[in-house]
Write a protein that holds these residues in place. Structure first.
Motif, mmCIF file in Angstrom:
data_model
loop_
_atom_site.group_PDB
_atom_site.id
_atom_site.type_symbol
_atom_site.label_atom_id
_atom_site.label_comp_id
_atom_site.label_asym_id
_atom_site.label_seq_id
_atom_site.Cartn_x
_atom_site.Cartn_y
_atom_site.Cartn_z
ATOM 1 N N ARG A 70 0.824 -1.198 0.000
ATOM 2 C CA ARG A 70 0.000 0.000 0.000
ATOM 3 C C ARG A 70 0.861 1.252 0.000
ATOM 4 N NH1 ARG A 70 -4.011 -2.720 4.340
ATOM 5 N NH2 ARG A 70 -5.153 -4.037 2.848
ATOM 6 N N ASP A 71 0.452 2.185 -0.868
ATOM 7 C CA ASP A 71 1.135 3.473 -1.020
ATOM 8 C C ASP A 71 2.558 3.325 -1.552
ATOM 9 O OD1 ASP A 71 -1.126 4.810 0.020
ATOM 10 O OD2 ASP A 71 -0.447 4.410 2.059
ATOM 11 N N ARG A 72 2.872 2.213 -2.138
ATOM 12 C CA ARG A 72 4.205 2.037 -2.709
ATOM 13 C C ARG A 72 4.232 2.692 -4.083
ATOM 14 N NH1 ARG A 72 7.221 -3.771 -3.150
ATOM 15 N NH2 ARG A 72 8.878 -3.155 -4.599
ATOM 16 N N PRO A 73 5.142 3.640 -4.313
ATOM 17 C CA PRO A 73 5.149 4.375 -5.590
ATOM 18 C C PRO A 73 5.451 3.459 -6.774
ATOM 19 C CG PRO A 73 7.120 4.875 -4.288
ATOM 20 C CD PRO A 73 6.217 4.087 -3.399
ATOM 21 N N GLY A 74 4.792 3.781 -7.893
ATOM 22 C CA GLY A 74 5.043 3.051 -9.130
ATOM 23 C C GLY A 74 4.182 1.836 -9.344
ATOM 24 N N LEU A 75 3.408 1.441 -8.305
ATOM 25 C CA LEU A 75 2.565 0.261 -8.445
ATOM 26 C C LEU A 75 1.102 0.668 -8.453
ATOM 27 C CD1 LEU A 75 4.301 -2.261 -6.004
ATOM 28 C CD2 LEU A 75 4.552 -2.087 -8.487
ATOM 29 N N PRO A 76 0.250 -0.079 -9.160
ATOM 30 C CA PRO A 76 -1.178 0.231 -9.152
ATOM 31 C C PRO A 76 -1.755 0.133 -7.740
ATOM 32 C CG PRO A 76 -0.651 -1.355 -10.881
ATOM 33 C CD PRO A 76 0.561 -1.243 -10.019
ATOM 34 N N ALA A 77 -2.772 0.945 -7.498
ATOM 35 C CA ALA A 77 -3.438 0.951 -6.205
ATOM 36 C C ALA A 77 -4.837 0.372 -6.349
ATOM 37 C CB ALA A 77 -3.507 2.374 -5.657
ATOM 38 N N VAL A 78 -5.450 0.033 -5.231
ATOM 39 C CA VAL A 78 -6.816 -0.468 -5.252
ATOM 40 C C VAL A 78 -7.715 0.564 -5.935
ATOM 41 C CG1 VAL A 78 -8.808 -1.069 -3.816
ATOM 42 C CG2 VAL A 78 -6.526 -1.921 -3.225
ATOM 43 N N GLY A 79 -8.527 0.091 -6.871
ATOM 44 C CA GLY A 79 -9.404 0.961 -7.650
ATOM 45 C C GLY A 79 -8.866 1.313 -9.017
ATOM 46 N N ASP A 80 -7.562 1.103 -9.248
ATOM 47 C CA ASP A 80 -6.980 1.414 -10.563
ATOM 48 C C ASP A 80 -7.406 0.382 -11.603
ATOM 49 O OD1 ASP A 80 -5.676 3.621 -9.626
ATOM 50 O OD2 ASP A 80 -3.699 2.682 -9.492
ATOM 51 N N LEU A 81 -7.573 0.842 -12.840
ATOM 52 C CA LEU A 81 -7.792 -0.058 -13.974
ATOM 53 C C LEU A 81 -6.432 -0.424 -14.561
ATOM 54 C CD1 LEU A 81 -10.844 1.579 -15.790
ATOM 55 C CD2 LEU A 81 -10.825 -0.503 -14.418
ATOM 56 N N VAL A 82 -6.204 -1.719 -14.736
ATOM 57 C CA VAL A 82 -4.902 -2.191 -15.204
ATOM 58 C C VAL A 82 -5.100 -3.191 -16.339
ATOM 59 C CG1 VAL A 82 -3.747 -1.843 -12.981
ATOM 60 C CG2 VAL A 82 -4.880 -4.031 -13.457
ATOM 61 N N TRP A 83 -4.050 -3.334 -17.141
ATOM 62 C CA TRP A 83 -4.035 -4.327 -18.206
ATOM 63 C C TRP A 83 -2.880 -5.290 -17.952
ATOM 64 C CZ3 TRP A 83 0.616 -4.249 -20.744
ATOM 65 C CH2 TRP A 83 1.359 -3.061 -20.654
ATOM 66 N N GLY A 84 -2.993 -6.483 -18.495
ATOM 67 C CA GLY A 84 -1.924 -7.450 -18.294
ATOM 68 C C GLY A 84 -2.334 -8.832 -18.742
ATOM 69 N N ILE A 85 -1.637 -9.823 -18.197
ATOM 70 C CA ILE A 85 -1.870 -11.216 -18.576
ATOM 71 C C ILE A 85 -2.157 -12.024 -17.318
ATOM 72 C CG2 ILE A 85 -0.869 -13.269 -19.648
ATOM 73 C CD1 ILE A 85 0.957 -11.426 -21.265
ATOM 74 N N TRP A 86 -3.391 -12.472 -17.179
ATOM 75 C CA TRP A 86 -3.714 -13.439 -16.130
ATOM 76 C C TRP A 86 -4.736 -14.469 -16.616
ATOM 77 C CZ3 TRP A 86 -4.491 -8.117 -15.500
ATOM 78 C CH2 TRP A 86 -5.802 -7.656 -15.568
ATOM 79 N N GLY A 87 -5.053 -14.450 -17.897
ATOM 80 C CA GLY A 87 -5.880 -15.488 -18.493
ATOM 81 C C GLY A 87 -7.364 -15.236 -18.375
ATOM 82 N N HIS A 88 -8.128 -16.124 -19.009
ATOM 83 C CA HIS A 88 -9.585 -15.992 -19.024
ATOM 84 C C HIS A 88 -10.151 -16.470 -17.683
ATOM 85 C CE1 HIS A 88 -9.261 -15.069 -23.205
ATOM 86 N NE2 HIS A 88 -9.057 -16.300 -23.612
ATOM 87 N N ARG A 89 -10.122 -15.597 -16.718
ATOM 88 C CA ARG A 89 -10.627 -15.913 -15.388
ATOM 89 C C ARG A 89 -11.242 -14.662 -14.782
ATOM 90 N NH1 ARG A 89 -7.097 -19.038 -12.973
ATOM 91 N NH2 ARG A 89 -5.766 -19.416 -14.803
#
Length: 348
Positions: free
Chosen positions: A94-113
């Motif tokens: 939490r509050d770590r700079p450079g990383l997405p926070a709760v509520g952010d919209l993100v893209w990436g790879i985690w599969g059809h789940r």
């Protein structure tokens, strides 16, 4: 409960449910909104032709080994084009700079789940650009595949480039090559896709079934042939025609996922006599000469920036948004009636 799309055998799809896993340290939980289906790599697992189903990849030797399968059915959660909302973060993040926070919209790879549990470091720089529709985030990976092929072709301003295959990745390749200064000829066997190619920047179009592609390309180029060709369909006859279509010393980028023996590919013909350069483009890495400046991460981020700036349109590529529960019907459509679909996106 977590819902996961999985292949239980060739051309067999189900949506399984599992208990949500606890969040490990250093991870984020992402609730999936959209997950794009790949009509190339994924269909090889769906159809049962993927080499990992019969052989094992040795990452140290960089060789496939016979005798054992690298993956087996059920193949769960394939997919590499996801976008979603961060719903939970490990307390130490939490509050770590450079990383997405709760509520952010993100893209990436985690599969059809329905949710992904992903290492936070892997999501650094994956927050969706401001103003970009969430659905566009599902194109980060496929856009990078197209971008990588264009970089591999080493396109120069004013050159003639032929793009073989005008599915989703092919249309994006056509657009990126045109943005890069090429005069693009789009090749496909479906007229509806050739119509789309015009909208994505193709100067000319050729039907692979009815046109003499290599001969017509020489007519377009004062007899020379194309400076470069990018083959994105994964069909060996298309790769052979791409090799026939380039000028002496021309570049051919093989960016499709080719399956089985190379029926229809004759390397003793134009490839040999015109000394064509055959280059492989695969999203595991960038062209070696660019590795000091480019990376797969940069490809993905740059592509999404181009979309956000309005230089590349991805919205019109989405032909179907399908509830995840109906995933089996989506694969049948892509497999049996490809002319009726472009990008199919699962909605969770």
């Amino acid at each position: 409960m977590e819902r996961v799309v999985q292949f239980t055998g060739p051309r067999q799809v189900e949506v399984a449910e599992h208990e949500s896993a606890p969040l490990p340290p250093g991870h984020l939980r992402v609730r999936t909104r959209y997950s794009g289906i790949s009509a190339g790599t994924e269909l090889t697992a769906y159809r049962g032709t993927n080499p990992y189903l019969t052989r094992t990849w040795d990452p140290e030797a960089r060789l496939f080994r016979d005798g054992a399968a690298g993956i087996a059915y059920p193949v769960a959660g394939w997919g590499y084009s996801e976008v979603g909302e961060v719903t939970e973060a490990s307390p130490e993040l939490r509050d770590r700079p450079g990383l997405p926070a709760v509520g952010d919209l993100v893209w990436g790879i985690w599969g059809h789940r329905s949710e992904g549990v992903v290492p936070a470091e892997r999501m650094a720089g994956h927050t969706l650009p401001a103003g970009l529709e969430p659905l566009a985030g599902a194109f980060a990976r496929v856009g990078a595949i197209a971008y990588n092929a264009v970089l591999g072709a080493d396109v120069h301003l004013g050159e003639d480039v032929a793009v073989f295959g005008q599915g989703v990745v092919g249309l994006l390749t056509t657009r990126l090559a045109q943005l890069n200064g090429a005069r693009v000829t789009a090749v496909d066997a479906l007229d509806v896709r050739l119509e789309s190619a015009r909208q994505y920047g193709a100067e000319a179009t050729l039907n692979a079934r009815t046109d003499d592609v290599a001969e017509r390309l020489r007519e377009f180029t004062d007899g020379r042939g194309a400076d470069a060709a990018i083959e994105i369909s994964g069909a060996y006859p298309a790769l052979h025609e791409a090799l026939r279509s380039v000028a002496v010393g021309g570049r051919v980028v093989a960016a499709g996922f080719y399956q089985g023996d190379a029926a229809g590919l004759r390397l003793g013909d134009e490839f040999h006599h015109n000394r064509a350069q055959l280059i492989c483009s695969q999203i595991g890495g960038v062209p070696h000469q660019l590795a000091g400046r480019w990376s797969v991460e940069r490809l993905q981020q740059t592509f999404l920036r181009l979309v956000a700036e309005g230089k590349v349109d991805v919205k019109s590529l989405v032909s179907h948004v399908v509830p995840a529960a109906e995933a089996a019907d989506a694969y049948v459509l892509l497999d049996e009636r490809p002319g009726e679909a472009l990008q199919i996106v699962l909605e969770f």
